[in-house]
Design an enzyme around this catalytic site. Structure first.
Site, short mmCIF file in Angstrom:
data_model
loop_
_atom_site.label_atom_id
_atom_site.label_comp_id
_atom_site.label_asym_id
_atom_site.label_seq_id
_atom_site.Cartn_x
_atom_site.Cartn_y
_atom_site.Cartn_z
N ASP A 145 1.46 -1.45 -0.16
CA ASP A 145 -0.09 -0.52 -0.20
C ASP A 145 0.73 1.55 -0.10
OD1 ASP A 145 -1.89 1.50 0.55
OD2 ASP A 145 -3.37 0.25 1.98
N HIS A 183 -11.33 -1.64 5.46
CA HIS A 183 -11.21 -1.19 7.13
C HIS A 183 -11.40 0.77 7.00
CE1 HIS A 183 -7.96 0.76 3.82
NE2 HIS A 183 -7.69 1.57 4.48
#
Ligand code: GLC
Length: 553
Positions: A104, A334
């Site tokens: 990420d 998330h």
């Protein structure tokens, strides 16, 4: 007319990606926070599920003001999550099992603890030019800095500019004030970020997610109007040029990449993901996750608008296909409350709600993402007090909503249904008090329903939510029709039903999903072979509560 099928379609269409929110996945050292070695210990679980890649949320050095999305050093691992040796071990063990790692990259901003920002704060002009600093007025003081350069709102609440008295300048932060936006108009910044990509490429990483990457190009002249400002910098002026340069220089063209696109458009996403544009593999857009935002307000409650959801799926599925783009397929991550609690009825129809949603998206055209615990049917938190929340955004909005006149109870109710922490509660591995997640005290509370909803019990139950996900994944692997077939939305017999067909050659798959707790009429077509469905018995002509039903006709 079917569209032309490319190699890219087969590559992306045959993959399923599993998202790991590292701090909530598995804790190997009893400090209450998940870590890299925890992930390594669960690779067999992931292999058994059938996924191809894991996207791991940021584990780089960070003060954790936004749980790792505030990076202070892109090349080193935060001790909270482990060491570089742990990462290398994970990478080797994953590769033995045919699982790829997707990292990420948070390139829109850095933490204010990053060396670059510290040098900027010390007044070094080279590093001041790494960020979006703007001079304040001559009379500005710490107590009274005057008007910020624009009225843009931070995504986490409040104005998006922070005043620095020692410099008499403002800096831009679209997120928390400890997340300073980088100046992508500076070629030196772009070169630094390409170097970060090369660093991880040299470690064998060949898949990347780019965090809020469509926000990197800000407009000249710092405009304001009567909006929150997002339309000025979302898909901003030089975005395509900057992405193409990053992809070319970082040598990642054609790899498995995905961009998180905030408040984006279909046209922009076609350009981001059409292989001829040499930008990214696929895009996340969030329009379908705003159908329960009344008047586009996240911090207010409403039931999901199913006709709007259907129209969004239709336009993005058909539009991306026609434009040669590629969709990511997801309900959950998330940053989202658990979708079964949100779009379904987890009290009365937990199994049906938890399997309806993936049936609807996994059979679409694109690449499905599964967010940890989604495959178990984990629900939103059962928190009863604001003290149980950790997320900076949730805590800010609990205060802001009360400043806007809501009572503490009303503000809590909204936070309870909207908080990012609702999707961040630890992975439920078993029914023990800390759910097998940690031998210590978990950093965030675990919903009591892990006594029933947990990996250990679902792995041995052939009728579990997890077993259903396994079947969906296996079907994608087996069927080119699912991987690359054309997609067309069908007129549904009820506004609570979403129906579409996939076609490839002579094959035709029809998917029907009932997004309600009432029976709804099914499409008139009958016969065919049931491919998958979440009721043991399908009733002719009817879709039962939260029924998903896919047939080969
Ligand atoms: C993305 C991340 C989110 C983070 C934000 C700022 O939206 O998914 O968790 O807070 O970017 O980096």
């Amino acid at each position: 007319m079917g569209s032309v099928i490319s190699q890219r379609d087969f590559f992306l269409g045959s993959k399923v990606i599993y998202q790991i929110y590292i701090r909530s996945f598995c804790d190997s050292n009893a400090d209450g926070t998940g870590d890299l070695r925890g992930i390594t210990s669960k690779l067999d679980y992931l292999k058994d599920l059938g996924i191809d890649y894991v996207w791991i949320t940021p584990f780089f050095i960070s003060p954790q003001a936004d749980n790792g999305y505030d990076v202070a050093d892109y090349r080193n691992i935060d001790p909270l999550f482990g060491t570089m040796e742990d990462f290398e071990e994970l990478s080797q063990e994953a590769s033995k099992r045919g699982i790829g790692l997707m990292l990420d990259m948070v390139f829109n901003h850095t933490s204010t603890e990053h060396e670059w920002f510290k040098r900027a704060l010390a007044g070094d002009p080279t590093y001041l030019a790494y960020y979006k600093f703007v001079d304040a007025g001559p009379d500005a003081t710490a107590q009274n800095p005057g008007e910020p350069p624009t009225n843009w709102e931070s995504k986490f609440g409040g104005n998006a500019w922070e005043y620095v008295p020692s410099l008499n300048k403002w800096y831009l932060h679209l997120f928390d004030k400890t997340q300073a936006d980088l100046n992508w108009d500076n070629p030196a910044v772009r070169a630094e970020l390409v170097d970060v990509l090369r660093f991880w490429r040299a470690k064998g990483v060949n898949a990347f997610r780019f965090d809020v990457v469509n926000l990197i190009s800000k407009p000249a002249g710092w405009p304001s109007d009567n909006t929150d400002g997002r339309h000025f910098y979302s898909d901003g002026p030089n975005i395509h040029e900057y992405l193409q340069e990053m992809v070319r220089e970082g040598d990642i063209d054609g790899l498995l990449t995905v961009g998180e696109m905030s408040s984006t458009s279909l046209d922009a996403c076609i350009r981001y993901t059409n292989p001829d544009c040499h930008e990214l593999g696929m895009a996340f857009n969030f329009h379908h996750l705003k159908v329960d935002y009344p008047n586009a307000q996240k911090w207010a409650l409403a039931k999901p608008d199913i006709p709007a959801l259907r129209e969004l799926f239709r336009s993005w599925q058909e539009g991306m296909t026609a434009g040669g783009g590629w969709n990511s397929l997801f309900w959950s991550n998330h940053d989202q409350p658990r979708p079964n609690s949100r779009f379904g009825d987890t009290d009365r129809y937990w199994y049906e709600s938890s399997t309806l949603l993936p049936t609807c998206t996994h059979l679409m055209r694109g690449t499905p993402y599964i967010y940890q615990g989604e495959e178990l049917g984990q629900t939103i938190s059962d928190f009863t007090s604001i003290d149980q929340y950790r997320d900076v955004e949730s805590i800010n909005y609990y205060r802001i909503l009360q400043e806007q006149g809501l009572s503490a109870e009303e503000a809590f109710q909204i936070v309870h249904e909207r908080s990012r922490d609702d999707g961040r509660t630890p992975m439920a591995w078993d029914d023990t008090p800390t759910a097998g997640f940690t031998a210590g005290t978990p950093w965030l509370g675990i919903p009591a329903n892990h006594d029933r909803i947990n990996a250990r019990s679902e792995m041995t139950d052939p009728n579990s939510v997890r077993a259903y996900f396994q079947r969906l994944i296996a079907l994608r692997k087996e069927m080119p029709l699912i991987q690359v077939g054309d997609v067309r939305f069908l007129d549904a017999p009820s506004d609570k039903v979403i129906a579409y067909e996939r076609t490839l050659g002579d094959e035709r798959l029809v998917v029907q999903c009932n997004f309600s707790a009432d029976e709804q009429p099914a499409l008139g077509e009958t016969g065919g072979r049931v491919l998958i469905g979440n009721y043991a018995e399908h009733k002719d002509g009817v879709l039962q509560p939260f029924e998903a039903y896919a047939t080969m006709l």
